[in-house]
Design a protein around this motif. Structure first.
Motif, PDB file in Angstrom:
ATOM      1  N   VAL A 177      -0.935  28.909 -14.251  1.00  9.01           N
ATOM      2  CA  VAL A 177      -1.119  27.784 -13.340  1.00  9.01           C
ATOM      3  C   VAL A 177      -0.930  26.455 -14.066  1.00  9.01           C
ATOM      4  N   GLU A 178      -1.331  26.393 -15.328  1.00  8.12           N
ATOM      5  CA  GLU A 178      -1.146  25.143 -16.074  1.00  8.12           C
ATOM      6  C   GLU A 178       0.326  24.853 -16.320  1.00  8.12           C
ATOM      7  N   GLU A 179       1.094  25.885 -16.654  1.00  4.17           N
ATOM      8  CA  GLU A 179       2.526  25.678 -16.880  1.00  4.17           C
ATOM      9  C   GLU A 179       3.244  25.344 -15.575  1.00  4.17           C
ATOM     10  N   ALA A 180       2.809  25.939 -14.467  1.00  8.41           N
ATOM     11  CA  ALA A 180       3.420  25.631 -13.175  1.00  8.41           C
ATOM     12  C   ALA A 180       3.152  24.176 -12.785  1.00  8.41           C
ATOM     13  N   MET A 181       1.915  23.743 -12.981  1.00 13.82           N
ATOM     14  CA  MET A 181       1.576  22.351 -12.690  1.00 13.82           C
ATOM     15  C   MET A 181       2.369  21.410 -13.593  1.00 13.82           C
ATOM     16  N   GLN A 182       2.440  21.740 -14.885  1.00 10.40           N
ATOM     17  CA  GLN A 182       3.147  20.880 -15.816  1.00 10.40           C
ATOM     18  C   GLN A 182       4.614  20.737 -15.439  1.00 10.40           C
ATOM     19  N   GLN A 183       5.237  21.826 -15.022  1.00 10.26           N
ATOM     20  CA  GLN A 183       6.651  21.779 -14.636  1.00 10.26           C
ATOM     21  C   GLN A 183       6.851  20.866 -13.429  1.00 10.26           C
TER      22      GLN A 183
ATOM     23  N   GLU B  99      -4.189  11.174  -9.796  1.00  9.74           N
ATOM     24  CA  GLU B  99      -4.200   9.783 -10.229  1.00  9.74           C
ATOM     25  C   GLU B  99      -3.114   9.037  -9.484  1.00  9.74           C
ATOM     26  N   LYS B 100      -1.981   9.722  -9.321  1.00  6.61           N
ATOM     27  CA  LYS B 100      -0.863   9.187  -8.542  1.00  6.61           C
ATOM     28  C   LYS B 100      -0.266  10.334  -7.737  1.00  6.61           C
ATOM     29  N   GLU B 101      -0.303  10.205  -6.431  1.00  2.00           N
ATOM     30  CA  GLU B 101       0.192  11.280  -5.569  1.00  2.00           C
ATOM     31  C   GLU B 101       1.717  11.359  -5.618  1.00  2.00           C
ATOM     32  N   PRO B 102       2.272  12.558  -5.472  1.00  2.00           N
ATOM     33  CA  PRO B 102       3.731  12.676  -5.402  1.00  2.00           C
ATOM     34  C   PRO B 102       4.249  12.059  -4.104  1.00  2.00           C
ATOM     35  N   THR B 103       5.463  11.644  -4.116  1.00  2.00           N
ATOM     36  CA  THR B 103       6.066  11.041  -2.919  1.00  2.00           C
ATOM     37  C   THR B 103       6.059  12.024  -1.756  1.00  2.00           C
ATOM     38  N   ASN B 104       6.349  13.278  -2.067  1.00  3.06           N
ATOM     39  CA  ASN B 104       6.396  14.321  -1.048  1.00  3.06           C
ATOM     40  C   ASN B 104       5.490  15.462  -1.489  1.00  3.06           C
ATOM     41  N   LEU B 105       4.296  15.557  -0.879  1.00  5.87           N
ATOM     42  CA  LEU B 105       3.306  16.548  -1.290  1.00  5.87           C
ATOM     43  C   LEU B 105       3.795  17.969  -1.039  1.00  5.87           C
TER      44      LEU B 105
ATOM     45  N   ASP C 280       7.048  11.997 -10.309  1.00  4.73           N
ATOM     46  CA  ASP C 280       6.314  10.889 -10.925  1.00  4.73           C
ATOM     47  C   ASP C 280       4.813  11.009 -10.677  1.00  4.73           C
ATOM     48  N   ALA C 281       4.371  12.164 -10.198  1.00  3.89           N
ATOM     49  CA  ALA C 281       2.953  12.377  -9.913  1.00  3.89           C
ATOM     50  C   ALA C 281       2.150  12.444 -11.208  1.00  3.89           C
ATOM     51  N   MET C 282       0.860  12.094 -11.108  1.00  5.89           N
ATOM     52  CA  MET C 282      -0.074  12.240 -12.227  1.00  5.89           C
ATOM     53  C   MET C 282      -1.362  12.850 -11.698  1.00  5.89           C
TER      54      MET C 282
END
Length: 496
Positions: A377-383, A417-423, A389-391
């Protein structure tokens, strides 16, 4: 170059050369250590109960000493806590490192005069390996902060009791005492939020060059610094260039950290625990942490997918393979024998032996047989973060077995911290990356047993509220990355 940094480089070269002596003979190092541990403990209660006098090989050890977790070892630990001598290890321990989270309440992990030096040397040597490889030693002239638990200790039947990080605070070398922050008084503050505010006041005007701690709690410190100063951390601390961390994977936090700091800084990963100092990042160029095979710990490894079967094979260091998920089992000079600490690891290198921590054997999602682990799950999130530009401030994952409508799914609870443009697109990126790593999860999606994961946005500070409700805000405590139940998820939904 200052005198201090000059001598730091010389010291680093000496220590690295010393460490390389065992690094080139890892299997022999572990074999010798194994026999030494058994020999020293043969007259203890545990040694007598498990026929240590008859143990001549690892095969004998497997025969006489079963794998145990804390609950199974607790009858022996209780005797040590009660003040008995020669129970798990000769004599009495120097300390008990007190931790929480078991079904029986607090855990008391013994630390002995033989094991304590390795807790201290681990962090020191990690820094020295960094200096030797990079040639960067200027940071030794600045101030260093270690966000940790209170150094105050209780006494239980003649043995001091405290948090590991607080115990370690008593062993800061004299040559670092003047550089070290926060003050003793601030370190003794128990309430984490009060402590962070006090740390900010003590450090905001200092020449900070090294900052160390668990990323999630250092992140809180950075946020408060920016609120108070109005500056990015890197502008406030112009000579800050080294972040030392442990406990959780830094990668999901890295993008936000760079935003808070305003630039990139080098980092060193450590793998400390109350049970021992297991590994540290020995190179900025290689993946993984160097497994410390000469630090009073004999290692065994059980394949994670075989762990819950009857009599799984226990591999020694010379038998492990790359890219296999193992449960790590330890026997130590603090008296832990064939002890399951609950962590899973994977080897990234066998020359030298380097590992990454992949998760907890009890922390996974397998509500449908998918057995998704923390590393995945961490690698999937990181990718997904790398592609947008999400954080993310923090996240956890839980199964939703009985949704109000539609197929079951994995719910990702994310504090942005910063939502993605398209969730929705962001969720699809995570899902694709997870499916690529885990064939069982992919099969469940393809077979319409599960639907694509669902992201739930967590209000700012939501995860801190959960940790506070559990009495685990700050210090060495970590939010579970994933679980097979919905305890955290249900708490978060009640906040909304």
């Amino acid at each position: 170059m200052s005198v201090k940094s000059f001598f730091a480089k010389i010291f680093a070269n000496v220590v690295v050369m010393q460490q390389q002596k065992w690094m080139i003979n890892p299997v022999v190092t572990q074999e010798n250590l194994f026999h030494s541990l058994v020999q020293q403990a043969k007259q203890t209660q545990f040694g007598k109960d498990h026929l240590f006098l008859a143990i001549k090989s690892h095969t004998d050890f497997v025969k006489y000493v079963p794998v145990r977790d804390y609950e199974a070892l607790k009858p022996y630990v209780d005797k040590v806590v009660a003040g008995e001598k020669d129970v798990l290890w000769k004599g009495k321990p120097l300390y008990f490192a007190k931790t929480s989270g078991t079904t029986s309440g607090a855990k008391y992990i013994p630390i002995t005069k033989e094991s304590m030096p390795y807790h201290v040397q681990g962090a020191r040597n990690a820094i020295l390996f960094y200096i030797q490889e990079t040639g960067n030693a200027d940071f030794v002239d600045g101030k260093m902060i270690f966000l940790q638990g209170s150094p105050e200790m209780d006494v239980k039947n003649g043995v001091k009791v405290g948090r590991l990080s607080g115990i370690a605070a008593h062993y800061v070398p004299k040559y670092l005492q003047k550089n070290r922050l926060p003050s003793w008084e601030t370190n003794c503050i128990d309430d984490w939020e009060t402590k962070v505010d006090a740390v900010v006041q003590e450090t905001k005007d200092q020449n900070m060059s090294v900052i160390s701690g668990i990323p999630s709690w250092v992140q809180m410190y950075f946020d408060r610094l920016i609120q108070v100063s109005g500056q990015k951390v890197g502008d406030l601390f112009k000579n800050f260039n080294l972040f030392i961390y442990g406990g959780v994977n830094y990668e999901p936090y890295r993008k936000k950290f760079e935003q808070l700091i305003g630039r990139k800084v080098d980092s060193i990963e450590l793998y400390p625990a109350s049970e021992g100092f297991f590994a540290y990042q020995d190179s900025q160029k290689a993946k993984g942490m160097l497994l410390l095979l000469n630090a009073g710990i004999f290692y065994e490894f059980i394949k994670a997918d075989e762990f819950f079967t009857e009599n799984p094979k226990r591999y020694t260091i010379g038998e492990v393979a790359l890219n296999v998920n193992y449960v790590m089992i330890i026997s130590t000079n603090a008296g832990l024998w064939a002890y399951n600490i609950g962590d899973t690891v994977m080897f990234t290198s066998l020359k030298p032996y380097r590992i990454v921590v992949t998760g907890r054997i009890k922390h996974y999602i397998s509500a449908f047989g998918e057995h998704v682990i923390g590393k995945e799950v961490e690698e999937a999130m990181q990718q997904a973060l790398n592609e947008t530009d999400a954080m993310v401030t923090e996240f956890t994952v839980a199964p939703q077995i009985n949704p109000d409508n539609g197929l079951p799914y994995h719910e990702w609870l994310v504090e942005f911290e910063k939502e993605p443009t398209n969730l929705e697109d962001f969720a699809l990126k995570i899902d694709a990356a997870l499916r690529n790593q885990n064939v069982y999860y992919d099969d469940l999606i393809v077979g319409s047993i599960l639907r694509t994961l669902v992201i739930t946005k967590v209000p700012a500070g939501g995860f801190n509220e959960y940790m506070k409700s559990q009495g685990k805000l700050g210090g060495q405590n970590k939010l579970p990355r994933l679980a097979n139940d919905r305890k955290i998820a249900d708490f978060i939904h009640e906040l909304k």
